[in-house]
Design a protein around this motif. Structure first.
Motif, PDB file in Angstrom:
ATOM      1  N   TYR A 137       0.825  -1.236   0.070  1.00 48.16           N
ATOM      2  CA  TYR A 137      -0.077   0.002   0.048  1.00 48.16           C
ATOM      3  C   TYR A 137       0.913   1.217   0.081  1.00 48.16           C
ATOM      4  CZ  TYR A 137      -2.710   3.673   1.909  1.00 48.16           C
ATOM      5  OH  TYR A 137      -3.356   5.115   2.166  1.00 48.16           O
ATOM      6  N   TYR A 138       0.520   2.314  -0.960  1.00 49.48           N
ATOM      7  CA  TYR A 138       1.543   3.274  -0.982  1.00 49.48           C
ATOM      8  C   TYR A 138       0.530   4.498  -0.835  1.00 49.48           C
ATOM      9  CZ  TYR A 138       4.215   6.965  -3.174  1.00 49.48           C
ATOM     10  OH  TYR A 138       4.960   8.229  -3.245  1.00 49.48           O
ATOM     11  N   GLN A 139       1.100   5.480  -0.031  1.00 49.78           N
ATOM     12  CA  GLN A 139       0.249   6.920  -0.298  1.00 49.78           C
ATOM     13  C   GLN A 139       1.222   8.168   0.060  1.00 49.78           C
ATOM     14  OE1 GLN A 139      -0.780   8.863   3.981  1.00 49.78           O
ATOM     15  NE2 GLN A 139      -2.835   7.785   3.134  1.00 49.78           N
ATOM     16  N   GLU A 140       0.937   9.047  -0.643  1.00 48.04           N
ATOM     17  CA  GLU A 140       1.490  10.474  -0.625  1.00 48.04           C
ATOM     18  C   GLU A 140       0.697  11.420  -0.593  1.00 48.04           C
ATOM     19  OE1 GLU A 140       2.494  11.820  -5.167  1.00 48.04           O
ATOM     20  OE2 GLU A 140       3.939  10.121  -4.324  1.00 48.04           O
ATOM     21  N   SER A 141       1.364  12.317   0.033  1.00 50.64           N
ATOM     22  CA  SER A 141       0.523  13.938   0.195  1.00 50.64           C
ATOM     23  C   SER A 141       1.571  15.325   0.295  1.00 50.64           C
ATOM     24  CB  SER A 141      -0.426  13.919   1.543  1.00 50.64           C
ATOM     25  OG  SER A 141       0.527  13.755   2.661  1.00 50.64           O
ATOM     26  N   MET A 142       0.865  16.025   0.222  1.00 46.42           N
ATOM     27  CA  MET A 142       1.619  17.546   0.142  1.00 46.42           C
ATOM     28  C   MET A 142       0.818  18.464   0.958  1.00 46.42           C
ATOM     29  SD  MET A 142       3.507  20.052  -2.543  1.00 46.42           S
ATOM     30  CE  MET A 142       4.843  18.666  -2.722  1.00 46.42           C
ATOM     31  N   SER A 143       1.480  19.195   2.136  1.00 44.79           N
ATOM     32  CA  SER A 143       0.795  20.123   2.732  1.00 44.79           C
ATOM     33  C   SER A 143       1.610  21.264   3.150  1.00 44.79           C
ATOM     34  CB  SER A 143       0.072  19.390   4.145  1.00 44.79           C
ATOM     35  OG  SER A 143       1.245  18.815   4.842  1.00 44.79           O
ATOM     36  N   ASP A 144       0.947  22.436   3.899  1.00 43.30           N
ATOM     37  CA  ASP A 144       1.750  23.108   4.320  1.00 43.30           C
ATOM     38  C   ASP A 144       1.266  23.388   5.942  1.00 43.30           C
ATOM     39  OD1 ASP A 144      -0.597  24.738   4.338  1.00 43.30           O
ATOM     40  OD2 ASP A 144       0.156  25.985   2.731  1.00 43.30           O
ATOM     41  N   TRP A 145       1.685  24.500   6.575  1.00 41.49           N
ATOM     42  CA  TRP A 145       1.153  24.720   7.869  1.00 41.49           C
ATOM     43  C   TRP A 145      -0.307  24.712   8.202  1.00 41.49           C
ATOM     44  CZ3 TRP A 145      -1.119  29.092  10.151  1.00 41.49           C
ATOM     45  CH2 TRP A 145      -1.101  30.141   9.031  1.00 41.49           C
ATOM     46  N   GLU A 146      -1.196  24.977   7.121  1.00 44.89           N
ATOM     47  CA  GLU A 146      -2.540  25.157   7.459  1.00 44.89           C
ATOM     48  C   GLU A 146      -3.623  24.389   6.628  1.00 44.89           C
ATOM     49  OE1 GLU A 146      -2.869  29.165   4.439  1.00 44.89           O
ATOM     50  OE2 GLU A 146      -3.410  29.354   6.610  1.00 44.89           O
TER      51      GLU A 146
END
Length: 374
Positions: A137-146
């Motif tokens: 199972y593979y997962q990726e994500s991108m976020s910032d502080w909010e």
């Protein structure tokens, strides 16, 4: 994605989709003393491995479970291993892990270089060297502080060459993928794509790794204490470059009995990358039938302007030795995107027939909020 491949340089059995309804185990793992949930704890049911999500929740599903003959086992560094027959489980099982006490008596091994000599001598005894067929199972994500910009997931069919073949990378065939882009940014096109091929090759065997025979001499090792897992003593060794050829620093967790690496946590030293300000890798291993197998790989990266945080996780749920790599299956190379044909179905039924990681509560709320706009 090319930046992630460069960062890595520093350093699954396709489950048959049964027509029978799978037997599913759900639950949460907590510290028995504090009640706090435990993320990334190892979940083992028969030959299937999974890990808890950031909220400590887990799910394991299979049509092949013998409910009367198989146990649920849960382990995490610093805790006693939990074990109970599947027949004892309710619909949503709460697992309380008991913190373990470490009593290391053999003071003669408490020197970093001597510990690592024993580790390197046992590489070919502790780890699988044959060709592997894995499902992960593979997962990726991108976020910032909010806010979170995107979440992408997939079930990956992985064929890994022999670990003695240092010039070959694992071949990946995405079996099922989904993604949701909440807010478009330029960096998404550059990073979103999938890195399971790179992550499936552990630092233990990677030719450019800090652990490879040609590079390990460029590091100093320091004994840094001990912890335990399931009543077994675990030695902790810190490492850092000893000369300009060394380019990584980190921490190693080593089983005191077998001298196998159970956990590797390291930070490539970045001087001139155009995208990443810092990156951290964490690899974890689990013993099965006398062999220590890669269970999970976690990547965390922060962009140079500190604006974006990128996460990628690969959990290898099943694996077996195979005689030959397939020649009749279309595989993707390291620069192909896993997610070009991804769907936007974020129901649990999307993964029917496969093992997956339950979405954490923050992402689930974000998906629900996004759906309510339409």
């Amino acid at each position: 994605m090319k930046h992630l491949v460069i960062a890595l340089a520093f350093l699954v059995l396709t489950p048959a989709i049964s027509k029978d309804a799978p037997f599913t185990i759900k639950g949460i793992v907590k510290d028995k003393q504090t009640g706090q949930t435990i993320p990334f704890a190892h979940i083992l049911v028969g030959e299937i491995i999974n890990v808890t999500n950031i909220d400590g929740e887990f799910i394991v599903s299979s049509a092949d479970f013998d409910k009367e003959g198989v146990k649920l086992k849960v382990s995490y560094m610093g805790y006693e291993t939990y074990s109970t027959p599947l027949s004892n489980l309710d619909n949503y099982h709460t697992v309380f892990l008991e913190p373990s006490v470490t009593q290391l008596e053999d003071v003669e091994v408490l020197f970093g270089p001597s510990i690592m000599d024993a580790v390197f001598e046992r590489f070919h005894l502790n780890y699988e060297m044959e060709r592997q067929h894995m499902v992960g199972y593979y997962q990726e994500s991108m976020s910032d502080w909010e806010k979170t910009y995107y979440v992408a997931e997939g079930i990956m069919d992985i064929y890994a060459p022999s670990n003695l073949d240092k010039n070959a990378y694992p071949l990946v065939n995405p079996l099922r993928t989904r993604k949701k882009v909440f807010e478009k940014i330029d960096a998404i096109d550059e990073v979103l794509g999938g890195n399971a091929s790179d992550m499936a090759q552990s630092s233990i065997w990677r030719d450019q790794s800090f652990l490879s025979p040609k590079n390990r001499k460029n590091y100093e090792y320091f004994y840094a204490g001990a912890t335990s897992i399931g009543g077994h003593d675990v030695l902790i060794v810190d490492f850092e470059p000893s000369n300009k050829k060394g380019n990584t620093k980190g921490k190693l967790y080593i089983d005191e009995e077998s001298y196998a690496l159970l956990k590797i946590q390291y930070d490539p030293i970045i001087d001139d990358f155009s995208f990443w300000e810092s990156v951290t890798w964490t690899e974890e291993y689990e013993q099965q039938d006398g062999i220590f197998k890669l269970v999970s790989v976690l990547f965390k990266g922060t962009s140079t302007n500190h604006q974006y945080d990128y996460h990628a996780l690969l959990v290898i749920n099943e694996s077996k030795v195979i005689d030959e790599l397939p020649t009749d299956i279309a595989m993707m190379d390291a620069y192909d995107s896993f997610f070009e044909m991804a769907q936007e179905d974020f129901t649990d039924s999307f993964w029917t027939g496969f093992n997956f990681m339950k979405l954490d509560n923050n992402v689930a709320r974000l998906l629900n909020a996004d759906a309510s706009r339409y």
